[in-house]
Write a protein that holds these residues in place. Structure first.
Motif, short mmCIF file in Angstrom:
data_model
loop_
_atom_site.label_atom_id
_atom_site.label_comp_id
_atom_site.label_asym_id
_atom_site.label_seq_id
_atom_site.Cartn_x
_atom_site.Cartn_y
_atom_site.Cartn_z
N GLY A 154 44.65 43.18 28.84
CA GLY A 154 43.45 43.27 29.66
C GLY A 154 42.34 42.36 29.18
O GLY A 154 41.69 41.68 29.99
N THR A 155 42.13 42.32 27.89
CA THR A 155 41.08 41.45 27.36
C THR A 155 41.40 39.99 27.66
O THR A 155 40.53 39.22 28.08
CB THR A 155 40.95 41.64 25.84
OG1 THR A 155 40.91 43.03 25.55
CG2 THR A 155 39.68 40.98 25.32
N GLY A 174 39.22 29.48 43.53
CA GLY A 174 37.80 29.59 43.84
C GLY A 174 37.43 30.73 44.76
O GLY A 174 36.36 31.32 44.64
N GLY A 234 39.97 33.23 46.06
CA GLY A 234 40.93 34.32 46.16
C GLY A 234 42.00 34.03 47.19
O GLY A 234 41.86 33.14 48.02
N SER A 253 35.31 35.28 34.11
CA SER A 253 34.34 36.14 34.78
C SER A 253 32.91 35.62 34.62
O SER A 253 32.53 35.09 33.60
CB SER A 253 34.42 37.54 34.19
OG SER A 253 33.26 38.26 34.50
N ASN A 254 32.16 35.83 35.67
CA ASN A 254 30.75 35.44 35.63
C ASN A 254 29.91 36.37 34.77
O ASN A 254 28.76 36.09 34.50
CB ASN A 254 30.17 35.46 37.05
CG ASN A 254 30.77 34.38 37.91
OD1 ASN A 254 31.04 33.29 37.42
ND2 ASN A 254 30.97 34.68 39.17
N MET A 255 30.51 37.47 34.36
CA MET A 255 29.73 38.45 33.61
C MET A 255 29.27 37.89 32.27
O MET A 255 28.26 38.30 31.74
CB MET A 255 30.55 39.73 33.39
CG MET A 255 30.73 40.54 34.65
SD MET A 255 29.17 41.16 35.35
CE MET A 255 29.49 40.95 37.10
N MET A 256 30.04 36.94 31.73
CA MET A 256 29.62 36.33 30.47
C MET A 256 28.22 35.76 30.60
O MET A 256 27.43 35.86 29.68
CB MET A 256 30.61 35.24 30.04
CG MET A 256 30.28 34.59 28.70
SD MET A 256 30.31 35.73 27.29
CE MET A 256 29.54 34.70 26.01
N TYR A 271 46.19 39.72 37.59
CA TYR A 271 46.61 40.96 36.95
C TYR A 271 46.01 42.18 37.61
O TYR A 271 46.53 43.27 37.50
CB TYR A 271 46.24 40.96 35.46
CG TYR A 271 47.13 40.09 34.62
CD1 TYR A 271 48.22 40.63 33.96
CD2 TYR A 271 46.89 38.73 34.50
CE1 TYR A 271 49.04 39.84 33.19
CE2 TYR A 271 47.71 37.92 33.73
CZ TYR A 271 48.78 38.48 33.08
OH TYR A 271 49.60 37.68 32.33
N THR A 272 44.90 42.01 38.29
CA THR A 272 44.28 43.15 38.97
C THR A 272 44.26 42.95 40.48
O THR A 272 43.57 43.66 41.20
CB THR A 272 42.84 43.36 38.47
OG1 THR A 272 42.09 42.17 38.69
CG2 THR A 272 42.82 43.69 36.99
N SER A 288 40.19 34.99 33.56
CA SER A 288 39.59 34.98 34.89
C SER A 288 38.26 34.25 34.91
O SER A 288 37.72 33.98 35.98
CB SER A 288 39.41 36.41 35.40
OG SER A 288 38.27 36.99 34.77
N TYR A 301 40.91 39.20 31.38
CA TYR A 301 39.49 39.06 31.70
C TYR A 301 38.95 37.71 31.23
O TYR A 301 38.21 37.04 31.96
CB TYR A 301 38.73 40.19 31.03
CG TYR A 301 37.30 40.31 31.47
CD1 TYR A 301 36.98 40.77 32.74
CD2 TYR A 301 36.26 39.99 30.61
CE1 TYR A 301 35.66 40.91 33.13
CE2 TYR A 301 34.94 40.11 31.00
CZ TYR A 301 34.65 40.58 32.25
OH TYR A 301 33.35 40.71 32.65
N CYS A 302 39.35 37.30 30.05
CA CYS A 302 38.91 35.99 29.55
C CYS A 302 39.46 34.88 30.43
O CYS A 302 38.76 33.91 30.76
CB CYS A 302 39.38 35.78 28.12
SG CYS A 302 38.46 36.76 26.93
N ARG A 348 42.90 36.68 37.26
CA ARG A 348 42.56 37.60 38.34
C ARG A 348 43.80 38.30 38.90
O ARG A 348 43.73 39.42 39.39
CB ARG A 348 41.84 36.84 39.45
CG ARG A 348 40.82 37.68 40.13
CD ARG A 348 39.87 36.85 40.96
NE ARG A 348 40.55 35.88 41.76
CZ ARG A 348 40.19 34.60 41.88
NH1 ARG A 348 39.14 34.16 41.22
NH2 ARG A 348 40.84 33.79 42.64
#
Lengths: 229, 229
Positions: free
Chosen positions: B164-165, B19, B21, B173-176, B117-118, B171, B168-169, B115
């Motif tokens: 990478g894809t 939640g 980090g 992400s809130n970007m969705m 991975y980065t 993680s 991202y999935c 997360r």
DNA sequence: GTCTATAGGGGGATAGAC
DNA sequence: GTCTATCCCCCTATAGAC
């Protein structure tokens, strides 16, 4: 050519945030490295969060402006239906170009930006979101027009995958080293990244979808089955 | 059914790391939420870094075992040349399945893993890397055999994009939310993610490459030009 | 195995002199 | 605009009682 205290703080903070993350970088580390006083951050930016927002403002806003500018040019050239590969390049290009700008710190910022998409910090999320809404609002209909065969939700997912791949590339993940296992990626190859990435993304976003063709949904109600209106 | 102190710490730490980090989650927050003493972390795991490694060990190792198990099955079914979509499913499936395991905390771990991975933290990078090397070593030749037309470096990049894809999935992400702009993704749609992602990745990884066709390299030496042996 | 207590070091923010 | 000094918080790790 004297650099102001404010700019020095921004440059150094960008570098340290990029290298160690937001949470792990203290204001003391920043002000020490910048050769300025601890209190200067609070004077110029109000707080550590204010500094974070300023860092995104300085680079992300111009980058997103550039994306929109390229989209406008494409719209003038092609009208409403723009080739998918061109849309991808307009979206991805400004980020990758900034990432090659080693001397001016653009590369550091891009690493930071890539990670910020999956960053749990509310401050970071809010900063990126507030500066990216307009780009999404403009690019999404353009992709929709270019990919009329994609059903609405499928398009959202495809764009999600696209953003994710780009974010991962931006973050400069160390995993590439694991995959390439010692194979050194030459600078000249780094320059091919836009081409490689566009080829991959264009094929992915145009993939045939197994989405069931739009069926008239059936509603079960009061003892009989009938097509919903 | 009593849960040991050690397991309670692992569960709570996973949740809090997921939640907020790693850097932003303190040992105090973990031990308070777990209802155990502050010193228990150091007793059971040596240090905060030890706790981080234990968390990855507990879930990532079995997940990677499962990936390898599915690859072995595919090799028995298809021999050396496995259809690309099957390879992708063997690699992606275990992660997405774990992410649906809400009750047992699998979903939280997958967000954390995505997360990681980065993540700039050396401890995290080292943990993930040490547990993923074998998977890469086994899947990379399988992809290579399935995609003979891809030149070596291009294959590395394509796998990089694939990872990478997926990262991202994972993680979450809130970007969705920004892309979908309010459109709520139903749980039933979440279950379609493996299909959607596989379609996207399979098309991307098989994209025609503009890489110059393999030419016989020419070697310039001692005054004459001749094809290299 | 589990606790308390504490060592020893940062953390962000701010008041007030210059 | 820039500095010093300081407030008061939280951090990880460990020693030693139980």
């Amino acid at each position: 050519m004297a650099q102001s205290t404010k700019d020095r703080i921004l440059d150094v903070a960008e570098q340290l945030f990029s290298g160690h993350g937001f949470g792990a970088t203290s204001m003391r580390a920043i002000t020490n490295a910048a050769g300025v006083n601890l209190a200067a951050v609070n004077y110029h930016f109000g707080s550590k969060d204010g500094l974070v927002r300023a860092i995104f403002e300085r680079r992300l806003s111009p980058m997103n402006e550039e994306r929109l500018r390229r989209l406008r040019i494409l719209e003038q050239e092609h009208g409403a239906v723009i080739p998918v590969a061109e849309l991808i390049k307009a979206f991805v290009g400004p980020a990758l170009e900034l990432s090659r700008d080693e001397s001016a710190g653009g590369a550091r910022f891009v690493r930071l930006l890539g990670r910020s998409y999956t960053e749990p910090s509310e401050t970071v999320q809010a900063a990126v979101r507030s500066m990216s809404g307009q780009v999404i609002d403009r690019f999404k209909p353009a992709f929709s027009a270019a990919l009329p065969e994609l059903e609405g939700e499928e398009l959202c997912w495809r764009l999600h995958f696209l953003v994710g791949t780009l974010a991962y590339c931006m973050s400069g993940s160390n995993m590439m080293r694991l995959i390439a296992s010692g194979r050194i990626t030459e600078p000249t190859e780094q320059e091919r990244l836009l081409i490689r990435l566009t080829e991959f993304l264009a094929a992915g976003i145009q993939a045939p979808s197994s989405e069931e063709p739009v069926r008239t949904p059936f509603v079960v109600a009061a003892g009989h089955v009938r097509p919903s209106s």
